[in-house]
Scaffold this active site. Structure first.
Site, PDB file in Angstrom:
ATOM      1  N   LYS A 194       0.855  -1.196   0.000  1.00 27.09           N
ATOM      2  CA  LYS A 194       0.000   0.000   0.000  1.00 27.09           C
ATOM      3  C   LYS A 194       0.883   1.236   0.000  1.00 27.09           C
ATOM      4  O   LYS A 194       1.460   1.601   1.002  1.00 27.09           O
ATOM      5  CB  LYS A 194      -0.908  -0.004   1.242  1.00 27.09           C
ATOM      6  CG  LYS A 194      -2.280   0.670   1.019  1.00 27.09           C
ATOM      7  CD  LYS A 194      -2.242   2.137   0.740  1.00 27.09           C
ATOM      8  CE  LYS A 194      -1.969   2.950   1.996  1.00 27.09           C
ATOM      9  NZ  LYS A 194      -2.012   4.440   1.707  1.00 27.09           N
ATOM     10  N   GLU A 269       9.484   1.294  10.947  1.00 24.76           N
ATOM     11  CA  GLU A 269      10.549   2.281  10.787  1.00 24.76           C
ATOM     12  C   GLU A 269       9.862   3.634  10.859  1.00 24.76           C
ATOM     13  O   GLU A 269       9.134   4.020   9.948  1.00 24.76           O
ATOM     14  CB  GLU A 269      11.282   2.077   9.465  1.00 24.76           C
ATOM     15  CG  GLU A 269      12.618   2.792   9.412  1.00 24.76           C
ATOM     16  CD  GLU A 269      12.517   4.141   8.750  1.00 24.76           C
ATOM     17  OE1 GLU A 269      12.494   5.144   9.505  1.00 24.76           O
ATOM     18  OE2 GLU A 269      12.461   4.201   7.522  1.00 24.76           O
ATOM     19  N   CYS A 303      13.609  10.689   7.418  1.00 30.82           N
ATOM     20  CA  CYS A 303      13.472  10.262   8.813  1.00 30.82           C
ATOM     21  C   CYS A 303      14.777  10.373   9.572  1.00 30.82           C
ATOM     22  O   CYS A 303      14.787  10.564  10.785  1.00 30.82           O
ATOM     23  CB  CYS A 303      12.923   8.839   8.871  1.00 30.82           C
ATOM     24  SG  CYS A 303      13.854   7.660   7.871  1.00 30.82           S
ATOM     25  N   GLU A 400       9.358  16.128  15.669  1.00 31.32           N
ATOM     26  CA  GLU A 400       9.803  15.948  14.285  1.00 31.32           C
ATOM     27  C   GLU A 400       9.098  16.955  13.380  1.00 31.32           C
ATOM     28  O   GLU A 400       7.864  16.963  13.279  1.00 31.32           O
ATOM     29  CB  GLU A 400       9.524  14.522  13.811  1.00 31.32           C
ATOM     30  CG  GLU A 400      10.100  14.224  12.446  1.00 31.32           C
ATOM     31  CD  GLU A 400       9.939  12.765  12.050  1.00 31.32           C
ATOM     32  OE1 GLU A 400      10.863  12.219  11.438  1.00 31.32           O
ATOM     33  OE2 GLU A 400       8.882  12.192  12.349  1.00 31.32           O
TER      34      GLU A 400
END
Length: 498
Positions: A194, A269, A303, A400
């Site tokens: 997906k 992750e 990331c 973040e």
């Protein structure tokens, strides 16, 4: 920029973008069962690019069933490891042969500079497939001498985990898809992939190449759709044996909850807030280049991005002057322009999120050294931004941002130990970097940093053979290397009474 005016587009790219798009399920190209579509936006100008099916739980159910049949019956279930290896290698060759086209599609879909896509994402992808192809014939069990007095022959089998649901993000759309499918296919699993709703196009192009390579029906299925519909259904599906997700920590926690109903295997992750520590003996010219790449590469939508810079007082002004100069010299523009060094953010929502964080940082007391604003008259651009004098309690330091925003904290000799503690003092632990010419210090600090990947005199450290993953809320498990094969296999212990 419209598609018609993009003279630099390959004809194959233009043809792919302009064609009707369908999902790839059980070897067939199909629309969503409910007939719905979602719009794909070009982040370089904010205009609609194309549309893809908006799959839901119904489509996921069909894809999972196809993957289950392919796993347990037929050609894939009986295929030798050597034959799997040849298919993976063939797919790698097809990706390399079509790399220029795939890079252009990725640039249109995601906004990243086409050269970064071609020589970073796409090149890494076909080399990763070749690396994983080598593991197909080396997935082995062991013979085990038992402690029991009775005579036994005991051994282990390492076997594929089964049907894998894989959900990939929008920041490295194509590369993340290959990161997921390569070890799973090497192990013998089947897949329902997906892609992110913002960037589904290269996953569909990948499906075309998978079909061309000759993978059996149902081995790889690609379902496009929104995360809250198709993604959630895949995570919760009772006949999925493993879920692998790359994305935000917030969504990762939801994936984990959904997967709990049947206790499927999970690898995650997730987010990061990576520190870069520069000691006063560092090579400043090399450090400045690595730090700028660490935060501004892929417009900060990485990331592992080095979002927190800890720099010694003695060299702070000199280093920051170099970083400001590099930030101001970056060529911003549409990803398809070959001289672009920093493209747009992926969406209007992401652009607003980043700008809101910059405003928040200034309100919290940070000093703006450069950037700080949206850029251009169209598209989702933000200037490369450096915030000086940030402190550990600021939200811009703890949370973040996922954009080109560098938060700077200075330290003295007396604060060296405290700075290492501060580097560890976030919920994340994905990456970190150390800049020093003192070999002993480099290794000692590396042992103290709570991060899955640590660079010394560099920041982004990535290779198909090197395990990748994080500590704390940056995720579970490791991708790439042998550790990725372990994610997609189970151990069976067999004891034979003699």
């Amino acid at each position: 920029m419209t598609l018609d005016s993009a003279q630099q587009l390959l004809e194959s790219t233009r043809k792919f973008i302009s064609a009707p798009h369908k999902m790839f399920i059980n070897g067939d190209w199909v629309g969503a069962i409910n007939g719905d579509f979602l719009e794909v936006i070009n982040p370089a100008n904010g205009n609609p690019l194309t549309r893809v099916p908006a799959g839901t739980s119904e489509d996921i159910a069909v894809a999972v069933k196809a993957a289950r049949i392919a796993f347990e019956q037929g050609e894939w279930a009986d295929m030798t490891p050597a034959s799997r290896s040849k298919l993976l290698w063939k797919l790698a060759d097809l990706i390399e042969a079509n790399a220029d086209e795939i890079a252009q599609i990725e640039s249109l879909d995601n906004g990243k500079p086409v050269n970064d896509a071609r020589w970073g994402d796409i090149a890494f992808s076909y080399e990763l497939l070749r690396y994983m192809a080598g593991w197909c014939t080396k997935i082995c069990g062991q013979t085990i001498p038992l402690s029991a007095a009775a005579p036994f022959h005991a051994y282990t089998l390492r076997t594929p985990v089964g049907v894998c649901g894989q959900i990939v993000p929008w920041n490295f759309s194509f590369m993340m898809a290959v990161w997921k499918i390569a070890p799973a296919l090497a192990a013998g699993c089947t897949i329902v992939l997906k892609p992110a709703e913002q960037t589904p196009l290269t996953a569909l192009r990948l499906a075309e190449l998978i079909a061309e390579a000759g993978f059996p029906r149902g081995v790889v299925n690609v379902v496009t759709g929104y995360g809250e519909h198709a993604g959630a259904a895949l995570a919760a599906h009772p006949d999925v044996d493993k879920i692998a997700f790359t994305g935000s920590t917030e969504v990762g926690k939801k994936i984990l909850t959904a997967a709990g109903d049947n206790l499927k295997k999970v690898s995650l992750e997730l987010g990061g807030k990576s520190p870069m520590i520069v000691f006063k003996d560092a090579d400043l010219a090399k450090a400045a280049l690595a730090i700028a790449s660490g935060i501004f590469y892929n417009t900060g939508q990485t990331c592992t991005a080095g979002t927190r810079l800890y720099v010694h007082d003695a060299i702070a002004d000199e280093l920051l002057a170099a970083l400001v100069q590099q930030a101001q010299q970056l060529k911003i523009g549409p990803g398809l322009s070959t001289d672009t060094q920093m493209g747009p953010l992926v969406s209007k929502e992401q652009q607003q999120r980043v700008c809101d964080y910059i405003t928040l940082g200034l309100q919290e007391g940070a000093t703006l050294l450069t950037g700080g604003k949206c850029w251009g008259k169209e598209g989702f651009y933000v200037e490369p931004t450096i915030l000086d004098n940030t402190t550990i309690n600021m939200r811009v330091v703890q949370e973040e941002i996922f954009g080109p925003v560098l938060c700077v904290t200075r330290f003295s000799d007396e604060q060296e130990n405290d700075i290492i503690s501060q580097a560890n003092a976030t919920p994340y632990g994905l990456a970190a970097s150390i800049f020093t010419q003192d070999v002993s210090r480099a290794h000692l600090v590396a042992k103290r940093l709570k991060a899955g990947t640590i660079g010394i005199n560099t920041h982004h450290v990535i290779d198909p053979a090197l395990p990748f993953g994080g500590f704390k809320q940056s995720g579970w498990g490791r991708e790439m290397g042998w550790e990725a094969i372990e994610l997609y296999t189970e151990i069976r212990s067999v004891g034979v009474a003699l």
